[in-house]
Enzyme design. Structure first.
Site, PDB file in Angstrom:
ATOM      1  N   THR A  28      12.827  18.418 118.151  1.00 48.44           N
ATOM      2  CA  THR A  28      12.942  17.725 116.960  1.00 48.44           C
ATOM      3  C   THR A  28      13.025  18.565 115.616  1.00 48.44           C
ATOM      4  O   THR A  28      12.974  18.164 114.259  1.00 48.44           O
ATOM      5  CB  THR A  28      11.807  16.655 116.888  1.00 48.44           C
TER       6      THR A  28
ATOM      7  N   ARG B 132      14.220   3.805 119.670  1.00 52.01           N
ATOM      8  CA  ARG B 132      12.744   3.719 120.293  1.00 52.01           C
ATOM      9  C   ARG B 132      11.884   2.545 119.472  1.00 52.01           C
ATOM     10  O   ARG B 132      11.274   1.863 119.825  1.00 52.01           O
ATOM     11  CB  ARG B 132      11.954   4.916 120.154  1.00 52.01           C
TER      12      ARG B 132
ATOM     13  N   ASP C 242      11.779  19.550 127.212  1.00 49.23           N
ATOM     14  CA  ASP C 242      11.518  18.847 125.885  1.00 49.23           C
ATOM     15  C   ASP C 242      10.718  19.613 124.895  1.00 49.23           C
ATOM     16  O   ASP C 242       9.841  20.664 125.391  1.00 49.23           O
ATOM     17  CB  ASP C 242      10.889  17.417 126.231  1.00 49.23           C
TER      18      ASP C 242
ATOM     19  N   LYS D  10      17.333  11.793 123.182  1.00 42.83           N
ATOM     20  CA  LYS D  10      17.553  13.075 123.488  1.00 42.83           C
ATOM     21  C   LYS D  10      17.255  13.015 125.260  1.00 42.83           C
ATOM     22  O   LYS D  10      18.243  13.507 126.018  1.00 42.83           O
ATOM     23  CB  LYS D  10      16.944  13.995 122.922  1.00 42.83           C
ATOM     24  N   THR D  11      16.065  12.457 125.527  1.00 43.34           N
ATOM     25  CA  THR D  11      15.772  12.293 126.988  1.00 43.34           C
ATOM     26  C   THR D  11      16.616  11.522 127.653  1.00 43.34           C
ATOM     27  O   THR D  11      17.209  11.903 128.679  1.00 43.34           O
ATOM     28  CB  THR D  11      14.412  11.804 127.036  1.00 43.34           C
TER      29      THR D  11
HETATM   30  P1  ADP Z   1      14.116  11.000 122.479  1.00 41.06           P
HETATM   31  O1  ADP Z   1      14.123  11.864 123.728  1.00 41.06           O
HETATM   32  O2  ADP Z   1      15.189  11.494 121.486  1.00 41.06           O
HETATM   33  O3  ADP Z   1      12.650  10.907 121.633  1.00 41.06           O
HETATM   34  P2  ADP Z   1      14.629   8.866 124.391  1.00 41.06           P
HETATM   35  O4  ADP Z   1      15.819   9.294 124.728  1.00 41.06           O
HETATM   36  O5  ADP Z   1      13.306   8.649 125.032  1.00 41.06           O
HETATM   37  O6  ADP Z   1      14.433   9.422 122.822  1.00 41.06           O
HETATM   38  O7  ADP Z   1      14.934   7.259 123.516  1.00 41.06           O
HETATM   39  C1  ADP Z   1      13.994   6.272 123.419  1.00 41.06           C
HETATM   40  C2  ADP Z   1      14.293   4.823 123.806  1.00 41.06           C
HETATM   41  O8  ADP Z   1      15.437   4.438 123.073  1.00 41.06           O
HETATM   42  C3  ADP Z   1      14.669   4.809 125.152  1.00 41.06           C
HETATM   43  O9  ADP Z   1      13.936   3.711 125.626  1.00 41.06           O
HETATM   44  C4  ADP Z   1      16.150   4.881 125.515  1.00 41.06           C
HETATM   45  O10 ADP Z   1      16.290   3.866 126.055  1.00 41.06           O
HETATM   46  C5  ADP Z   1      16.415   4.184 124.200  1.00 41.06           C
HETATM   47  N1  ADP Z   1      17.743   4.443 123.614  1.00 41.06           N
HETATM   48  C6  ADP Z   1      17.757   5.887 122.815  1.00 41.06           C
HETATM   49  N2  ADP Z   1      19.289   5.978 122.639  1.00 41.06           N
HETATM   50  C7  ADP Z   1      19.873   4.766 123.032  1.00 41.06           C
HETATM   51  C8  ADP Z   1      21.303   4.482 123.033  1.00 41.06           C
HETATM   52  N3  ADP Z   1      22.056   5.345 122.377  1.00 41.06           N
HETATM   53  N4  ADP Z   1      21.772   3.140 123.527  1.00 41.06           N
HETATM   54  C9  ADP Z   1      20.601   2.403 124.093  1.00 41.06           C
HETATM   55  N5  ADP Z   1      19.285   2.974 124.159  1.00 41.06           N
HETATM   56  C10 ADP Z   1      18.855   4.092 123.580  1.00 41.06           C
END
Ligand code: ADP
Length: 367
Positions: free
Chosen positions: A182, A241, A133, A88-89
């Site tokens: 979430t 992650r 977030d 998401k981030t």
């Molecule tokens: P969230 O905000 O949903 O908790 P993040 O965007 O922080 O998740 O992603 C967590 C990690 O996973 C980051 O290091 C990101 O680079 C990696 N990641 C997430 N989705 C992908 C994707 N579709 N392709 C490559 N890397 C991803």
């Protein structure tokens, strides 16, 4: 380009791993994975094209971005929901990059009072993506303050104090709100209704996680054999992650073992050391399952689980439970949580006869 601090464009912009246009307003202490943040940033895909998987979401966003760009408008407000670590981030950052916009990052818990939000909104520059977030953690008063900003790009500012106090509506720069949650179910209807775009991220199939882990290995400068990458992907509970975290730990193991290439044996040894079993469950998952089993035949409430395993309720509910429930290890009933037969199997226990309430029936001596 909106200013010298912006990066990227839809048609082949910068390939920076971290958006230079980002301004973080979030209190790092409030981020659950604060310790992992720098390592994660380096692994974030810098363009939507490089974002692996979630094709439907990515295509929807590409169309919306392209259409907004052709109309010369900012993207509509976007709500992203899904389990932690699904991207998401990353998507919020990519939307800022692809829209050639500034990125301002904050979070629900960091915005304690309406004045905190007012401070953020009044300082927005034109063409900004505001990323909030954990939006489900916004207090009601802050959430209500957000409504007119989202809808009309106007906010109420109170001038003077006491009997002279008066409220003034002031315009703010047009912005795109990208909010992540979430727990979409906790959002109020008025807030949900103000998002023109809503997308849900689902856990990734192992093939996509394999592509992510191979890409991350290249960035980290490590070589990994295909079967080793596959095993990591199968154990990573559908979450980028998690697979990236495993990869970093496997890389450590390879380094201390003086191995040039990460092979299956190194992955197996590392996963065992980390306490990750064949189901992808980690020690805390198993402690949650054992706590619930220990209370049988009664169903167990969240608080009991949290106290027993020594974690915050929110962390259990937002980080651990979604996977356990989604994968069918834990059943959430109106009375509380129960462990399924699959959950029992993960603990190495046999399925038991069930009572009418869905719990496992007590044994002969009321165990
Ligand atoms: P969230 O905000 O949903 O908790 P993040 O965007 O922080 O998740 O992603 C967590 C990690 O996973 C980051 O290091 C990101 O680079 C990696 N990641 C997430 N989705 C992908 C994707 N579709 N392709 C490559 N890397 C991803």
């Amino acid at each position: 380009m909106s200013s010298g601090t912006s990066v990227g464009s839809r048609n082949g912009g910068a390939r920076a791993s971290a958006p230079k246009n980002e301004e973080r307003l979030v209190d790092p202490k409030l981020s659950a994975e604060a310790g992992e943040a720098p390592a994660e940033q380096s692994l974030r895909p810098p363009t939507l094209e490089e974002f692996i998987g979630q094709r439907r979401v990515v295509e929807n966003l590409e169309v919306a971005l392209e259409a907004a760009q052709r109309r010369g408008e900012m993207l509509e407000h976007l709500l992203l929901s899904g389990m932690p670590g699904l991207g998401k981030t990353t998507l919020a950052q990519l939307i800022a990059t692809e829209s050639d916009a500034h990125l301002v990052t904050t979070s629900g818990p960091a915005l304690e009072r309406p004045t905190d939000l007012a401070g953020v909104l009044m300082n927005l520059r034109p063409k900004t993506v505001l990323f909030i977030d954990e939006i489900h953690r916004l207090r009601a008063s802050v959430e209500e303050y957000l409504y007119s900003a989202m809808e009309d790009f106007l906010i109420d500012v109170v001038l003077d104090q006491g009997p002279d106090a008066r409220s003034l509506r002031v315009p703010i720069a047009r912005f795109t709100l990208v909010a992540a949650t979430t727990r979409e179910g906790l959002l109020t209807m008025p807030l949900r209704a103000r998002f023109g775009l809503r997308e849900r991220l689902d856990p990734y199939p192992p093939e996509e996680l394999e592509r992510i882990v191979l890409r991350s290995a290249t960035i980290l400068g490590v070589r990994i054999e295909p079967d080793a990458a596959r095993l990591l992907s199968e154990r990573a509970r559908g979450t980028p992650r998690v697979v990236n975290r495993f990869l970093r730990r496997v890389r450590d193991q390879a380094q201390v073992s003086d191995a040039d290439v990460i092979d299956l044996a190194i992955v197996e040894r590392t996963l065992e050391r980390l306490g990750v079993d064949g189901f992808g469950l980690e020690e805390l998952d198993r402690r949650i399952l054992r706590t619930i089993v220990a209370h049988e035949p009664r169903a167990v409430g969240l608080k009991t689980i949290a106290v027993s395993v020594g974690e915050e309720d929110d962390t259990i509910e937002e980080v651990y439970e979604p996977f356990l429930i989604r994968s069918g290890y834990v059943l959430k009933t109106p009375q509380g949580r129960r462990v399924s037969d699959k959950g029992l199997a993960a603990l190495g226990e046999k399925p038991r006869p069930r009572s009418k309430s869905g719990g496992h029936a007590p044994g002969l001596f009321g165990d």
